[in-house]
Design an enzyme around this catalytic site. Structure first.
Site, short mmCIF file in Angstrom:
data_model
loop_
_atom_site.label_atom_id
_atom_site.label_comp_id
_atom_site.label_asym_id
_atom_site.label_seq_id
_atom_site.Cartn_x
_atom_site.Cartn_y
_atom_site.Cartn_z
N HIS A 14 0.85 -1.22 0.00
CA HIS A 14 0.00 0.00 0.00
C HIS A 14 0.87 1.25 0.00
O HIS A 14 0.44 2.31 -0.45
CB HIS A 14 -0.89 0.04 1.25
CG HIS A 14 -1.68 -1.21 1.48
ND1 HIS A 14 -2.62 -1.67 0.60
CD2 HIS A 14 -1.64 -2.13 2.49
CE1 HIS A 14 -3.15 -2.80 1.06
NE2 HIS A 14 -2.58 -3.10 2.20
N HIS B 65 5.50 6.47 6.70
CA HIS B 65 5.19 6.06 5.34
C HIS B 65 4.60 7.26 4.62
O HIS B 65 4.36 8.30 5.24
CB HIS B 65 4.16 4.91 5.34
CG HIS B 65 2.89 5.31 5.98
ND1 HIS B 65 2.65 5.17 7.34
CD2 HIS B 65 1.81 5.94 5.49
CE1 HIS B 65 1.48 5.66 7.62
NE2 HIS B 65 0.95 6.15 6.52
N HIS C 217 1.94 8.91 1.33
CA HIS C 217 0.82 8.76 0.39
C HIS C 217 1.12 9.75 -0.73
O HIS C 217 1.62 10.86 -0.46
CB HIS C 217 -0.51 9.12 1.07
CG HIS C 217 -0.82 8.27 2.26
ND1 HIS C 217 -1.61 7.13 2.20
CD2 HIS C 217 -0.42 8.36 3.55
CE1 HIS C 217 -1.70 6.59 3.40
NE2 HIS C 217 -0.98 7.31 4.24
N GLU D 144 -3.41 13.27 1.65
CA GLU D 144 -4.69 12.77 2.15
C GLU D 144 -5.51 13.94 2.70
O GLU D 144 -6.63 14.19 2.28
CB GLU D 144 -4.43 11.73 3.24
CG GLU D 144 -3.66 10.52 2.67
CD GLU D 144 -4.10 9.22 3.27
OE1 GLU D 144 -3.79 8.97 4.45
OE2 GLU D 144 -4.77 8.45 2.57
N HIS E 241 3.31 10.41 6.80
CA HIS E 241 2.69 10.11 8.10
C HIS E 241 3.71 9.47 9.02
O HIS E 241 4.25 8.40 8.72
CB HIS E 241 1.51 9.14 7.91
CG HIS E 241 0.33 9.79 7.28
ND1 HIS E 241 -0.69 9.07 6.68
CD2 HIS E 241 0.00 11.10 7.15
CE1 HIS E 241 -1.60 9.92 6.22
NE2 HIS E 241 -1.20 11.15 6.49
N THR F 133 -6.21 6.01 8.04
CA THR F 133 -6.80 6.38 6.75
C THR F 133 -6.86 5.20 5.78
O THR F 133 -7.21 5.37 4.62
CB THR F 133 -5.99 7.51 6.08
OG1 THR F 133 -4.66 7.00 5.84
CG2 THR F 133 -5.92 8.74 6.96
C1 LIG Z 1 0.58 -0.32 11.26
O1 LIG Z 1 0.51 1.07 11.35
C2 LIG Z 1 -0.33 1.70 10.50
C3 LIG Z 1 -0.14 3.07 10.33
C4 LIG Z 1 -0.99 3.78 9.47
C5 LIG Z 1 -2.01 3.15 8.80
C6 LIG Z 1 -2.89 3.92 7.89
O2 LIG Z 1 -3.51 4.94 8.63
C7 LIG Z 1 -2.80 6.06 8.37
S1 LIG Z 1 -2.86 7.36 9.33
N1 LIG Z 1 -2.03 5.94 7.25
C8 LIG Z 1 -2.13 4.66 6.83
O3 LIG Z 1 -1.66 4.19 5.83
C9 LIG Z 1 -2.18 1.82 8.99
O4 LIG Z 1 -3.22 1.26 8.32
C10 LIG Z 1 -3.29 -0.12 8.34
C11 LIG Z 1 -1.36 1.08 9.84
ZN LIG Z 2 -0.81 7.14 6.21
#
Ligand SMILES: COc1ccc([C@H]2OC(=S)NC2=O)c(OC)c1
Ligand SMILES: [Zn+2]
Length: 252
Positions: free
Chosen positions: A64, A94, A96, A106, A119, A192
């Site tokens: 992702h 990570h 987006h 986002e 993030h 998200t």
């Molecule tokens: C394991 O840690 C995470 C961290 C973030 C997310 C999502 O939520 C946000 S904020 N960004 C994202 O991609 C996540 O989703 C499974 C898991």
């Molecule tokens: Zn994120």
């Protein structure tokens, strides 16, 4: 459940509610931030970021996004202050991003998106024993959101973009990805992506960092698909659109 989800027509944000009903919950993220509707809260302190002893343990493509994980076995890298009642431990960061220019972040600001959004995900290790437990608690996580706008090369981002094709690498201090000013908006929201847990205290920095189109292009070299998959899907547009505010207040 571990249902498959993605960002395509069939498995994207508009159908996540089918397997994750909380997608239509009362504190979903991201949101569109309207600066002059934010309410000034004088009790809000500055955020304090301590990343100096942080230990990155790996970089990976989780299908992702590209994720850099950190050793979170102690309080070596934490964020505190601001809207937070406890120090929150850095777990991973990570990004987006979009497929072209202006969309990819986002959160949006008065309807305007940025090319990408970083993030930095932290968890409340004072109240919860594991990240997993914290990720389902209303005050379990704190995510620092940083907008990326295109311009000059970012002096340190190359350490990520240069090794995007590798798995292991060490010694990256994400403090160098922070903008010069730590002014922020804060609101109560969610993850998200599925499972979309409504467990996030959001701290979105007002000042973007600048990265080049070339650096952003490196992210788009990644694929959603694995080596063994027959089709190659470029990893792009891995962002969820803004969700209803549902009466929440954005504070600054
Ligand atoms: C394991 O840690 C995470 C961290 C973030 C997310 C999502 O939520 C946000 S904020 N960004 C994202 O991609 C996540 O989703 C499974 C898991
Ligand atoms: Zn994120």
């Amino acid at each position: 459940t571990g249902q498959r989800w993605g960002y395509g027509k069939e498995d994207g944000p508009s159908v996540w509610y089918k397997n994750y009903p909380v997608a239509e919950g009362s504190r979903q993220s991201p949101i569109d931030i309207v600066p002059n509707e934010a309410s000034r809260d004088r009790s809000l302190d500055p955020i304090i970021i301590n990343y100096d002893q942080c230990t990155s343990i790996n970089i990976s493509n989780n299908g992702h996004s590209v994720v850099v994980e950190f050793n979170d076995s102690d309080d070596r890298s934490v964020i505190k202050g601001g809207p937070l009642d406890n120090p929150y431990r850095l777990k991973q960061f990570h990004f987006h991003w979009g497929g072209k220019g202006c969309e990819g972040s986002e959160h949006t600001v008065s309807g305007t998106g940025f090319a990408s959004e970083l993030h930095l995900v932290h968890w409340n290790a004072v109240k919860y024993k594991t990240f997993g437990e914290a990720s389902t608690a209303p005050d379990g996580l704190a995510v620092l959101g940083i907008f990326l706008e295109t311009g000059d090369d970012h002096r340190w981002l190359h350490m990520i973009t240069d090794v995007l094709y590798m798995v292991k690498y060490k010694g990256f201090n994400p403090k160098c990805l922070l903008p010069s000013r730590l002014h922020y908006w804060t609101y109560l929201g969610s993850l998200t992506t599925p499972p979309l847990h409504e467990s996030v205290i959001w701290i979105v920095l007002k000042e973007p960092i600048e990265v080049s189109e070339k650096q952003l292009g490196m992210f788009r070299m990644l694929l959603f698909t694995g080596e063994e998959d027959d089709q190659r899907l470029r990893m792009e547009n891995n962002f969820r659109p803004p969700q209803p505010l549902k009466g929440r207040i954005v504070r600054e």
